[in-house]
Write a protein that holds these residues in place. Structure first.
Motif, PDB file in Angstrom:
ATOM      1  N   PHE A   1       0.826  -1.210   0.000  1.00  0.00           N
ATOM      2  CA  PHE A   1       0.000   0.000   0.000  1.00  0.00           C
ATOM      3  C   PHE A   1       0.864   1.265   0.000  1.00  0.00           C
ATOM      4  CE2 PHE A   1      -3.532  -2.797   0.848  1.00  0.00           C
ATOM      5  CZ  PHE A   1      -4.627  -2.113   0.332  1.00  0.00           C
ATOM      6  N   LEU A   2       2.006   1.245   0.696  1.00  0.00           N
ATOM      7  CA  LEU A   2       2.917   2.391   0.674  1.00  0.00           C
ATOM      8  C   LEU A   2       3.486   2.611  -0.727  1.00  0.00           C
ATOM      9  CD1 LEU A   2       4.856   1.895   4.030  1.00  0.00           C
ATOM     10  CD2 LEU A   2       3.424   3.854   3.431  1.00  0.00           C
ATOM     11  N   ILE A   3       3.935   1.546  -1.355  1.00  0.00           N
ATOM     12  CA  ILE A   3       4.501   1.649  -2.706  1.00  0.00           C
ATOM     13  C   ILE A   3       3.474   2.216  -3.674  1.00  0.00           C
ATOM     14  CG2 ILE A   3       5.310   0.280  -4.683  1.00  0.00           C
ATOM     15  CD1 ILE A   3       6.718  -1.543  -2.563  1.00  0.00           C
ATOM     16  N   ALA A   4       2.225   1.801  -3.540  1.00  0.00           N
ATOM     17  CA  ALA A   4       1.158   2.261  -4.437  1.00  0.00           C
ATOM     18  C   ALA A   4       0.636   3.653  -4.066  1.00  0.00           C
ATOM     19  CB  ALA A   4       0.006   1.249  -4.434  1.00  0.00           C
ATOM     20  N   GLY A   5       1.069   4.183  -2.919  1.00  0.00           N
ATOM     21  CA  GLY A   5       0.606   5.500  -2.490  1.00  0.00           C
ATOM     22  C   GLY A   5      -0.859   5.528  -2.102  1.00  0.00           C
ATOM     23  N   LEU A   6      -1.359   4.432  -1.542  1.00  0.00           N
ATOM     24  CA  LEU A   6      -2.782   4.306  -1.257  1.00  0.00           C
ATOM     25  C   LEU A   6      -3.159   4.501   0.210  1.00  0.00           C
ATOM     26  CD1 LEU A   6      -3.588   1.252  -3.570  1.00  0.00           C
ATOM     27  CD2 LEU A   6      -4.105   3.682  -3.967  1.00  0.00           C
ATOM     28  N   LEU A   7      -2.189   4.844   1.059  1.00  0.00           N
ATOM     29  CA  LEU A   7      -2.517   5.029   2.474  1.00  0.00           C
ATOM     30  C   LEU A   7      -2.692   6.507   2.798  1.00  0.00           C
ATOM     31  CD1 LEU A   7      -0.133   2.572   4.360  1.00  0.00           C
ATOM     32  CD2 LEU A   7      -2.520   2.250   3.743  1.00  0.00           C
ATOM     33  N   ASP A   8      -3.762   6.822   3.511  1.00  0.00           N
ATOM     34  CA  ASP A   8      -3.975   8.174   4.021  1.00  0.00           C
ATOM     35  C   ASP A   8      -3.377   8.315   5.414  1.00  0.00           C
ATOM     36  OD1 ASP A   8      -5.477   8.979   1.769  1.00  0.00           O
ATOM     37  OD2 ASP A   8      -7.296   8.128   2.635  1.00  0.00           O
ATOM     38  N   GLU A   9      -3.190   7.186   6.076  1.00  0.00           N
ATOM     39  CA  GLU A   9      -2.671   7.196   7.442  1.00  0.00           C
ATOM     40  C   GLU A   9      -2.026   5.842   7.705  1.00  0.00           C
ATOM     41  OE1 GLU A   9      -4.847   9.305  10.777  1.00  0.00           O
ATOM     42  OE2 GLU A   9      -5.303   7.194  11.210  1.00  0.00           O
ATOM     43  N   LEU A  10      -0.916   5.860   8.431  1.00  0.00           N
ATOM     44  CA  LEU A  10      -0.210   4.637   8.790  1.00  0.00           C
ATOM     45  C   LEU A  10      -0.099   4.580  10.304  1.00  0.00           C
ATOM     46  CD1 LEU A  10       1.561   2.140   8.180  1.00  0.00           C
ATOM     47  CD2 LEU A  10       3.508   3.715   7.984  1.00  0.00           C
ATOM     48  N   ARG A  11      -0.625   3.520  10.883  1.00  0.00           N
ATOM     49  CA  ARG A  11      -0.540   3.326  12.335  1.00  0.00           C
ATOM     50  C   ARG A  11       0.367   2.140  12.619  1.00  0.00           C
ATOM     51  NH1 ARG A  11      -6.822   4.105  14.208  1.00  0.00           N
ATOM     52  NH2 ARG A  11      -7.056   6.178  13.279  1.00  0.00           N
ATOM     53  N   LEU A  12       1.447   2.416  13.331  1.00  0.00           N
ATOM     54  CA  LEU A  12       2.387   1.366  13.717  1.00  0.00           C
ATOM     55  C   LEU A  12       2.254   1.127  15.214  1.00  0.00           C
ATOM     56  CD1 LEU A  12       5.602   2.408  11.757  1.00  0.00           C
ATOM     57  CD2 LEU A  12       3.917   0.674  11.133  1.00  0.00           C
ATOM     58  N   HIS A  13       2.270  -0.123  15.597  1.00  0.00           N
ATOM     59  CA  HIS A  13       2.183  -0.521  17.002  1.00  0.00           C
ATOM     60  C   HIS A  13       3.492  -1.246  17.309  1.00  0.00           C
ATOM     61  CE1 HIS A  13      -1.965   0.605  16.483  1.00  0.00           C
ATOM     62  NE2 HIS A  13      -1.989  -0.192  15.432  1.00  0.00           N
ATOM     63  N   ILE A  14       4.342  -0.610  18.080  1.00  0.00           N
ATOM     64  CA  ILE A  14       5.714  -1.071  18.279  1.00  0.00           C
ATOM     65  C   ILE A  14       5.839  -1.699  19.661  1.00  0.00           C
ATOM     66  CG2 ILE A  14       8.132  -0.346  18.323  1.00  0.00           C
ATOM     67  CD1 ILE A  14       7.038   2.165  16.662  1.00  0.00           C
ATOM     68  N   THR A  15       6.349  -2.934  19.677  1.00  0.00           N
ATOM     69  CA  THR A  15       6.551  -3.642  20.946  1.00  0.00           C
ATOM     70  C   THR A  15       8.007  -4.097  21.047  1.00  0.00           C
ATOM     71  OG1 THR A  15       5.989  -5.789  20.003  1.00  0.00           O
ATOM     72  CG2 THR A  15       4.186  -4.513  20.972  1.00  0.00           C
ATOM     73  N   PRO A  16       8.509  -4.243  22.263  1.00  0.00           N
ATOM     74  CA  PRO A  16       9.898  -4.650  22.442  1.00  0.00           C
ATOM     75  C   PRO A  16      10.073  -6.168  22.426  1.00  0.00           C
ATOM     76  CG  PRO A  16       8.977  -4.123  24.552  1.00  0.00           C
ATOM     77  CD  PRO A  16       7.898  -3.849  23.524  1.00  0.00           C
ATOM     78  N   CYS A  17       9.576  -6.805  21.389  1.00  0.00           N
ATOM     79  CA  CYS A  17       9.794  -8.248  21.282  1.00  0.00           C
ATOM     80  C   CYS A  17      10.131  -8.586  19.840  1.00  0.00           C
ATOM     81  CB  CYS A  17       8.585  -9.039  21.767  1.00  0.00           C
ATOM     82  SG  CYS A  17       7.223  -9.115  20.617  1.00  0.00           S
ATOM     83  N   ILE A  18      10.927  -9.599  19.667  1.00  0.00           N
ATOM     84  CA  ILE A  18      11.321 -10.039  18.335  1.00  0.00           C
ATOM     85  C   ILE A  18      10.564 -11.318  18.027  1.00  0.00           C
ATOM     86  CG2 ILE A  18      13.228 -10.829  16.902  1.00  0.00           C
ATOM     87  CD1 ILE A  18      15.053  -9.069  18.699  1.00  0.00           C
ATOM     88  N   LEU A  19       9.792 -11.285  16.937  1.00  0.00           N
ATOM     89  CA  LEU A  19       8.959 -12.437  16.588  1.00  0.00           C
ATOM     90  C   LEU A  19       9.678 -13.428  15.690  1.00  0.00           C
ATOM     91  CD1 LEU A  19       5.606 -10.551  15.976  1.00  0.00           C
ATOM     92  CD2 LEU A  19       6.324 -11.795  18.013  1.00  0.00           C
ATOM     93  N   GLY A  20      10.826 -13.073  15.182  1.00  0.00           N
ATOM     94  CA  GLY A  20      11.569 -13.967  14.314  1.00  0.00           C
ATOM     95  C   GLY A  20      11.813 -13.339  12.967  1.00  0.00           C
ATOM     96  N   ALA A  21      12.424 -14.095  12.101  1.00  0.00           N
ATOM     97  CA  ALA A  21      12.732 -13.598  10.766  1.00  0.00           C
ATOM     98  C   ALA A  21      11.441 -13.421   9.985  1.00  0.00           C
ATOM     99  CB  ALA A  21      13.643 -14.584  10.044  1.00  0.00           C
ATOM    100  N   GLY A  22      11.448 -12.482   9.098  1.00  0.00           N
ATOM    101  CA  GLY A  22      10.264 -12.242   8.292  1.00  0.00           C
ATOM    102  C   GLY A  22      10.380 -10.914   7.582  1.00  0.00           C
TER     103      GLY A  22
END
Length: 95
Positions: free
Chosen positions: A42-63
């Motif tokens: 969606f960022l590449i396509a320029g289709l987001l009006d708003e981006l909400r990030l929820h940041i936590t101090p844990c590592i879920l693994g590779a991805g």
């Protein structure tokens, strides 16, 4: 869901998903949920009006990571809210 929330899963691309969401929403706001791959598309396509990030101090693994493979973005931070285990950050594209 209780309260009238409905989830639709679309597998034929972000444009088809956005079109279906706009039709279903009938002029109301739309939220796109997904992982880093969805956000990046969606960022590449320029289709987001708003981006909400929820940041936590844990590592879920590779991805996938948010912003990997995404061209430089001009984002304005509009809010930050910290809780004991998560920080919520909201950005809007500068156009």
């Amino acid at each position: 869901m209780k309260g009238g929330t409905t989830f639709f899963f679309v597998t034929d691309g972000i444009h088809a998903a956005l079109e279906a969401a706009q039709t279903a929403a009938a002029g109301q706001d739309i939220s796109v949920a997904g992982g880093a791959g969805t956000v990046n598309q969606f960022l590449i396509a320029g289709l987001l009006d708003e981006l909400r990030l929820h940041i936590t101090p844990c590592i879920l693994g590779a991805g996938e990571r948010v912003f990997d493979g995404v061209p430089a973005q001009r984002l304005e931070r509009v809010s930050v809210r910290a809780a004991s285990r998560v920080t919520h950050v909201t950005y809007r594209p500068v156009r």
